[in-house]
Design an enzyme around this catalytic site. Structure first.
Site, PDB file in Angstrom:
ATOM      1  N   PHE A   5      13.043   3.031   1.055  1.00  0.00           N
ATOM      2  CA  PHE A   5      12.067   4.102   0.860  1.00  0.00           C
ATOM      3  C   PHE A   5      10.650   3.605   1.171  1.00  0.00           C
ATOM      4  O   PHE A   5      10.212   2.588   0.649  1.00  0.00           O
ATOM      5  CB  PHE A   5      12.156   4.592  -0.593  1.00  0.00           C
ATOM      6  CG  PHE A   5      11.118   5.617  -0.971  1.00  0.00           C
ATOM      7  CD1 PHE A   5      11.102   6.870  -0.378  1.00  0.00           C
ATOM      8  CD2 PHE A   5      10.154   5.328  -1.929  1.00  0.00           C
ATOM      9  CE1 PHE A   5      10.152   7.815  -0.733  1.00  0.00           C
ATOM     10  CE2 PHE A   5       9.204   6.264  -2.297  1.00  0.00           C
ATOM     11  CZ  PHE A   5       9.207   7.509  -1.694  1.00  0.00           C
ATOM     12  N   GLN A   6       9.955   4.305   2.044  1.00  0.00           N
ATOM     13  CA  GLN A   6       8.579   4.010   2.466  1.00  0.00           C
ATOM     14  C   GLN A   6       8.445   2.709   3.260  1.00  0.00           C
ATOM     15  O   GLN A   6       7.341   2.205   3.435  1.00  0.00           O
ATOM     16  CB  GLN A   6       7.622   3.979   1.265  1.00  0.00           C
ATOM     17  CG  GLN A   6       7.435   5.332   0.590  1.00  0.00           C
ATOM     18  CD  GLN A   6       6.347   5.337  -0.450  1.00  0.00           C
ATOM     19  OE1 GLN A   6       6.142   4.357  -1.171  1.00  0.00           O
ATOM     20  NE2 GLN A   6       5.631   6.456  -0.551  1.00  0.00           N
ATOM     21  N   GLU A  33      -6.989   6.885   1.822  1.00  0.00           N
ATOM     22  CA  GLU A  33      -7.143   5.466   2.180  1.00  0.00           C
ATOM     23  C   GLU A  33      -7.976   5.257   3.439  1.00  0.00           C
ATOM     24  O   GLU A  33      -8.620   4.204   3.592  1.00  0.00           O
ATOM     25  CB  GLU A  33      -5.765   4.812   2.365  1.00  0.00           C
ATOM     26  CG  GLU A  33      -4.993   4.588   1.089  1.00  0.00           C
ATOM     27  CD  GLU A  33      -4.081   5.740   0.730  1.00  0.00           C
ATOM     28  OE1 GLU A  33      -3.230   5.575  -0.172  1.00  0.00           O
ATOM     29  OE2 GLU A  33      -4.211   6.828   1.362  1.00  0.00           O
ATOM     30  N   VAL A  68     -19.598  10.990  14.483  1.00  0.00           N
ATOM     31  CA  VAL A  68     -19.399  10.978  15.925  1.00  0.00           C
ATOM     32  C   VAL A  68     -19.474  12.406  16.460  1.00  0.00           C
ATOM     33  O   VAL A  68     -19.038  13.354  15.810  1.00  0.00           O
ATOM     34  CB  VAL A  68     -18.039  10.339  16.255  1.00  0.00           C
ATOM     35  CG1 VAL A  68     -17.567  10.711  17.658  1.00  0.00           C
ATOM     36  CG2 VAL A  68     -18.126   8.829  16.123  1.00  0.00           C
ATOM     37  N   PHE A 110     -19.496  18.676  20.497  1.00  0.00           N
ATOM     38  CA  PHE A 110     -19.548  17.710  21.584  1.00  0.00           C
ATOM     39  C   PHE A 110     -18.329  17.859  22.499  1.00  0.00           C
ATOM     40  O   PHE A 110     -18.425  17.655  23.709  1.00  0.00           O
ATOM     41  CB  PHE A 110     -19.634  16.293  21.026  1.00  0.00           C
ATOM     42  CG  PHE A 110     -20.310  15.324  21.948  1.00  0.00           C
ATOM     43  CD1 PHE A 110     -21.684  15.301  22.068  1.00  0.00           C
ATOM     44  CD2 PHE A 110     -19.577  14.435  22.717  1.00  0.00           C
ATOM     45  CE1 PHE A 110     -22.317  14.424  22.929  1.00  0.00           C
ATOM     46  CE2 PHE A 110     -20.202  13.553  23.587  1.00  0.00           C
ATOM     47  CZ  PHE A 110     -21.576  13.543  23.684  1.00  0.00           C
TER      48      PHE A 110
END
Length: 574
Positions: free
Chosen positions: A111-112, A49, A380, A465
């Site tokens: 739950f969750q 996601e 990045v 970096f």
């Protein structure tokens, strides 16, 4: 019977949404089934996601329109957060649909169960929960309009049972972004003109807010005899067709950009929230123009803050300015830029056979071979450095990334969103090896979605970096090693054209083949780990830190690293 989900999809379709990025889940069943029935909005099935949120933000960046992502309840929508932070800080319009647990269970530690309204509040401009069907479509309309007008993330939290409930109101609202003309008052413009006319060494700092204002800003520079320094966000908008451009400033910038700022007696900031206070001039008077008044004076004290769009303000200010006949400040800055540019270009050289490639050479070669309207998205870290210094903008090319939020692993998922929005355009993800491996599952997404994304991997087997930051602070490198696979072989295994480059002589052919390939392609390039990415102004503290690093490295029995460092960077010393 029309469900709340079906009406949501109809509203999104009416407002030009073409896809939703996400991972399905049971609490999202109402949404995904409504998409199946509608058949006009596609589901972009990513593997994580976080990638969905990055992709939605990139799509919004490419089009200027609303990007949409979705996550199922609990862990599903929690994964969206990092990508939503990026979109919100980059000020692009994104709607995030955060599915929730059954409404009757909220508050029971089900739950969750999480509390999405609290969790998303810091990375959004709007977050609300749809508790009953009667709140729709009103809350959806408010969320969309807020995201569009505030240029940020709107999160709509909706329990799965509410999404499946019958809709009580089926109106369809078309939401268009407004385009206001915002100009400071006459008195403020006259005050600004007085300051600028009195200045003998005016420098302009241009940020992302100069988008669409190229000619107006160049016109100001011509009148004021002012060099234009750009922040990274302004590079794609102002660097091209601009004889006044003298490069970037900041940690990724040029010595010439830093010098043009430091030598100024008057600084005109246009559409920039450039964050590094240490790079602002120490004695100049400062005028700042920004559409958002809360930005004024945030980074450095200003003598005059003006609220307005850059193009409109520049055009209103221009007639009040006196053309400067003395242009020594501009000429000095241009001369310094030419020398700086020559030195940077001299670093983009080939290495001997069998030696890792200089990343400057990789970036310069990519710049030559990429199309005139290519979209570059660097990870990045060091890829951003090479993109900022070696990619050439022309008014058609694009350059964006996680420039404000600074998240690793942005390049590939943002490339997915950009390519989805522009299927016929060349999208180039400039991946760090750390960034690519962090969300490497999205290689499967580009294959499954048949997206011809091109990935150029700067493979130095390290968090490069971070190592530079350690050296500058005087620390011996630690915990930055990466034991990487052959990324080209991994790519080939999943259906992406993979090419490995270990010699400078092979780079051109590899880039040409990858960029011309009809499908996704990855070029895994072994680059020099010890390449120094020097800031434009090395402070005494940084020099001291580097000396401490050298001493500590020798004392820890790793003196061979210093020899490798010297061999890799000797050409930077002359």
């Amino acid at each position: 019977m029309t469900t709340v989900s079906e009406h949501m999809i109809a509203t999104l379709r009416a407002n030009g949404v073409q896809r939703i990025h996400g991972v399905p889940g049971d609490s999202l069943n109402g949404i995904t089934d409504a998409l199946r029935k509608d058949g006009t909005i596609s589901w972009s099935n990513v593997r994580h996601e976080e990638a969905a949120a990055f992709a939605a933000g990139a799509e919004a960046t490419m089009t200027g329109n609303l990007g949409v992502c979705a996550g199922s309840c609990g862990p599903g929508n929690l994964h969206l957060i990092n990508g939503l932070y990026e979109a919100n800080r980059s000020r692009v319009p994104v709607l995030a649909i955060a599915a929730h647990i059954p409404s009757a269970e909220i508050g029971s530690n089900y739950f969750q169960e999480t509390h999405p309204q609290d969790l998303f509040s810091e990375c959004s401009v709007f977050t609300e929960m749809v508790s009953t069907p009667d709140q729709m479509p009103r809350l959806l309309e408010i969320a969309m309009r807020t995201a569009i007008e505030k240029r940020g993330v709107a999160v709509l939290v909706i329990p799965g049972d509410v999404a499946l409930a019958p809709a009580t109101n089926e109106r369809i609202t078309h939401i268009r972004r407004s385009h206001p003309v915002v100009v400071p008052s006459r008195e403020e413009l006259e005050e600004a003109a007085g300051i600028l006319n009195a200045g003998s060494k005016v420098t302009i700092l241009a940020g992302a807010g100069v988008a669409g204002a190229h000619d107006a800003v160049v016109g100001l520079a011509d009148t004021l005899g002012a060099p234009i320094v750009h922040a990274l966000g302004g590079k794609e908008h102002i660097e091209y067709d601009n004889e006044f451009d003298v490069g970037m400033t900041g940690l990724l910038g040029f010595a010439s950009g830093y010098r043009a700022m430091e030598d100024a007696d008057t600084l005109l900031m246009l559409g920039t929230d450039f964050p590094y206070q240490q790079f602002f001039p120490s004695k100049a008077r400062i005028i700042q123009v920004d559409l958002r008044g809360e930005q004024l004076g945030r980074r450095a004290p200003v003598d005059l803050g003006l609220v307005g769009t850059v193009a409109d303000t520049a055009e209103a200010l221009q007639p009040m300015l006196k053309r400067k006949s003395r242009r020594s400040h501009l000429k000095d800055a241009q001369k310094h830029y030419r020398k700086t540019r020559e030195k940077l270009d001299d670093l983009a050289t080939k290495t001997r056979k069998g030696k890792p490639l200089h990343p400057q050479f990789v970036a310069r070669s990519l710049d030559r071979h990429a199309s005139d309207d290519a979209v570059f998205i660097p990870d990045v870290g060091s890829p951003v450095m090479w993109a900022s210094r070696y990619l050439t903008m022309n008014g058609r090319r694009r350059l964006f990334g996680s420039f404000a939020h600074g998240s690793m692993a942005n390049a590939l998922p943002q490339a997915i969103g950009a390519q989805s929005a522009a299927p016929g355009r060349q999208i180039v993800a400039m991946c760090g090896d750390g960034g690519l491996s962090m969300l490497m599952g999205e290689l499967l997404t580009v294959v499954q979605s048949k997206l011809p994304v091109k990935m150029v991997v700067f493979n130095n087997s390290s968090l490069n970096f971070v190592e530079l930051e350690m050296k500058a602070a005087g620390f011996v490198n630690y915990a930055t090693d990466l034991e990487n696979p052959n990324f080209a072989e991994v790519a080939n295994a999943v259906g992406v054209l993979g090419i490995r480059v270990e010699s400078s002589a092979d780079l051109d052919a590899a880039l040409k083949k990858a960029l011309a390939h009809d499908g996704p392609a990855l070029v895994d390039i072994v680059t020099a780990r010890q390449e120094l990415t020097m800031p434009p102004n090395v402070t005494a503290e940084q020099a001291k830190g580097f000396a401490l690093y050298a001493v500590r490295t020798v004392m820890s029995g790793r003196g061979d690293e210093l020899l490798d460092l010297a061999a890799t960077n000797w050409r930077q010393l002359f």
